[in-house]
Enzyme design. Sequence first.
Site, PDB file in Angstrom:
ATOM      1  N   ASN A   9     -12.008  14.765   3.924  1.00  0.00           N
ATOM      2  CA  ASN A   9     -10.681  14.401   4.411  1.00  0.00           C
ATOM      3  C   ASN A   9      -9.721  14.520   3.227  1.00  0.00           C
ATOM      4  O   ASN A   9      -9.695  13.662   2.354  1.00  0.00           O
ATOM      5  CB  ASN A   9     -10.716  12.961   4.952  1.00  0.00           C
ATOM      6  CG  ASN A   9      -9.327  12.421   5.223  1.00  0.00           C
ATOM      7  OD1 ASN A   9      -8.373  13.188   5.374  1.00  0.00           O
ATOM      8  ND2 ASN A   9      -9.208  11.094   5.286  1.00  0.00           N
ATOM      9  N   LYS A  11      -6.584  14.334   3.126  1.00  0.00           N
ATOM     10  CA  LYS A  11      -5.351  13.534   3.212  1.00  0.00           C
ATOM     11  C   LYS A  11      -4.130  14.416   2.914  1.00  0.00           C
ATOM     12  O   LYS A  11      -4.149  15.587   3.264  1.00  0.00           O
ATOM     13  CB  LYS A  11      -5.431  12.322   2.275  1.00  0.00           C
ATOM     14  CG  LYS A  11      -6.751  11.579   2.468  1.00  0.00           C
ATOM     15  CD  LYS A  11      -6.784  10.232   1.842  1.00  0.00           C
ATOM     16  CE  LYS A  11      -8.150   9.604   2.105  1.00  0.00           C
ATOM     17  NZ  LYS A  11      -8.197   8.201   1.782  1.00  0.00           N
ATOM     18  N   HIS A  95      -7.672   7.111  11.583  1.00  0.00           N
ATOM     19  CA  HIS A  95      -7.951   6.756  10.184  1.00  0.00           C
ATOM     20  C   HIS A  95      -7.164   5.484   9.832  1.00  0.00           C
ATOM     21  O   HIS A  95      -6.036   5.296  10.305  1.00  0.00           O
ATOM     22  CB  HIS A  95      -7.539   7.906   9.267  1.00  0.00           C
ATOM     23  CG  HIS A  95      -8.011   7.718   7.863  1.00  0.00           C
ATOM     24  ND1 HIS A  95      -7.348   6.899   6.979  1.00  0.00           N
ATOM     25  CD2 HIS A  95      -9.091   8.190   7.218  1.00  0.00           C
ATOM     26  CE1 HIS A  95      -8.014   6.897   5.819  1.00  0.00           C
ATOM     27  NE2 HIS A  95      -9.077   7.678   5.942  1.00  0.00           N
ATOM     28  N   GLU A  97      -5.461   4.710   7.376  1.00  0.00           N
ATOM     29  CA  GLU A  97      -4.112   4.959   6.835  1.00  0.00           C
ATOM     30  C   GLU A  97      -3.110   5.222   7.955  1.00  0.00           C
ATOM     31  O   GLU A  97      -1.939   4.862   7.852  1.00  0.00           O
ATOM     32  CB  GLU A  97      -4.155   6.126   5.829  1.00  0.00           C
ATOM     33  CG  GLU A  97      -4.830   5.682   4.534  1.00  0.00           C
ATOM     34  CD  GLU A  97      -5.532   6.790   3.760  1.00  0.00           C
ATOM     35  OE1 GLU A  97      -5.322   7.977   4.061  1.00  0.00           O
ATOM     36  OE2 GLU A  97      -6.330   6.448   2.860  1.00  0.00           O
ATOM     37  N   GLU A 167     -15.464   3.169   8.144  1.00  0.00           N
ATOM     38  CA  GLU A 167     -14.765   3.163   6.862  1.00  0.00           C
ATOM     39  C   GLU A 167     -14.157   1.788   6.610  1.00  0.00           C
ATOM     40  O   GLU A 167     -13.051   1.502   7.084  1.00  0.00           O
ATOM     41  CB  GLU A 167     -13.644   4.211   6.871  1.00  0.00           C
ATOM     42  CG  GLU A 167     -14.139   5.625   7.015  1.00  0.00           C
ATOM     43  CD  GLU A 167     -13.180   6.615   6.377  1.00  0.00           C
ATOM     44  OE1 GLU A 167     -13.638   7.437   5.577  1.00  0.00           O
ATOM     45  OE2 GLU A 167     -11.970   6.550   6.656  1.00  0.00           O
ATOM     46  N   GLY A 173     -10.609   4.654  -1.268  1.00  0.00           N
ATOM     47  CA  GLY A 173      -9.785   5.006  -2.419  1.00  0.00           C
ATOM     48  C   GLY A 173      -9.754   3.945  -3.503  1.00  0.00           C
ATOM     49  O   GLY A 173      -8.943   4.011  -4.416  1.00  0.00           O
ATOM     50  N   SER A 213     -14.953   5.598  -0.768  1.00  0.00           N
ATOM     51  CA  SER A 213     -15.418   5.792  -2.137  1.00  0.00           C
ATOM     52  C   SER A 213     -16.808   6.414  -2.227  1.00  0.00           C
ATOM     53  O   SER A 213     -17.618   6.022  -3.078  1.00  0.00           O
ATOM     54  CB  SER A 213     -15.351   4.471  -2.916  1.00  0.00           C
ATOM     55  OG  SER A 213     -13.990   4.039  -3.026  1.00  0.00           O
ATOM     56  N   GLY A 234     -13.028  11.232   0.985  1.00  0.00           N
ATOM     57  CA  GLY A 234     -11.631  11.457   0.639  1.00  0.00           C
ATOM     58  C   GLY A 234     -11.517  12.064  -0.749  1.00  0.00           C
ATOM     59  O   GLY A 234     -11.756  13.252  -0.958  1.00  0.00           O
TER      60      GLY A 234
HETATM   61  P1  PGA Z   1     -12.122   7.859  -0.277  1.00  0.00           P
HETATM   62  O1  PGA Z   1     -11.458   8.059   1.176  1.00  0.00           O
HETATM   63  O2  PGA Z   1     -13.408   8.667  -0.257  1.00  0.00           O
HETATM   64  O3  PGA Z   1     -11.104   8.435  -1.228  1.00  0.00           O
HETATM   65  O4  PGA Z   1     -12.380   6.420  -0.456  1.00  0.00           O
HETATM   66  C1  PGA Z   1     -12.228   8.081   2.335  1.00  0.00           C
HETATM   67  C2  PGA Z   1     -11.356   8.279   3.547  1.00  0.00           C
HETATM   68  O5  PGA Z   1     -10.252   7.725   3.567  1.00  0.00           O
HETATM   69  O6  PGA Z   1     -11.730   8.981   4.505  1.00  0.00           O
END
Ligand code: PGA
Length: 251
Positions: A9, A11, A95, A97, A167, A173, A213, A234
């Site tokens: 992903n 983003k 997601h 976000e 998630e 992140g 992460s 991500g």
């Molecule tokens: P991250 O994001 O691997 O940077 O923690 C995962 C995601 O938001 O799908």
Amino acid sequence: MRKPIIAGNWKMYKTVSEAEELVKAVVAKLGDYDEVEVVFCPPFTALAAVKQLIKGTRFGLGAQNLYWKNEGAYTGEISPLMLKEIGCDYCVIGHSERRQYFGETDADVNQKVKAALDAGIKPIICVGESLEQRESGQTESLVRMQTEKALEGVEPSLVPQIVIAYEPIWAIGTGKSSDGPDANRVIGWIRDTVRARYGHETAQAMRIQYGGSVKPDNIKEFMDQPEIDGALVGGASLDPESFVKIVRYNQ
Ligand code: PGA
């Protein structure tokens, strides 16, 4: 046996030229490695260019969002039909976000899931709790509720198209990942929720990813768990070296 699925992903990262560079590097490094289904989810602007590079290969293409109408006066939105025509196989839906910054509700997520399925796009539905919800012991009830609402009214025959990504918001992140046994337990609750609605066979066949992460040095811990069928990655999917290491977690 459920085939593992690892999706990057991206983003809101990567211009078209940067996206092409990243995909070329990943494809070159992975060769014909086929133990894991690999999906790229670039921003809308890079979807067509990425599709050109992976046409005829086993790499999949995913969008990061869609609207639930096929066309209309919805300025700024992108429809499932548009994504299908470009060649999207998947779409990330709900997601955290999107839920957090763009106000997406469980009802929106449900509409998007159904619209994606109608267009022949496989949803990757994201669920997961905040730190506050975790600390107050709401993780199980929350992920069960998010799963139930996302799947409301989805025809049983279409459920095998769906992937769910667990998630935990506090792990996205932040560098703070969940651990294998904990993610496995939560994913077990999600699978059990699918089982209650659609039966044992459908639940056993559904692929459920962990995300938050994920890095080359922790992917194996997650993939070793019986309930975890892949990862939604991500930050670490933006670098070809680390993404390829994640995909080849077993080597
Ligand atoms: P991250 O994001 O691997 O940077 O923690 C995962 C995601 O938001 O799908």
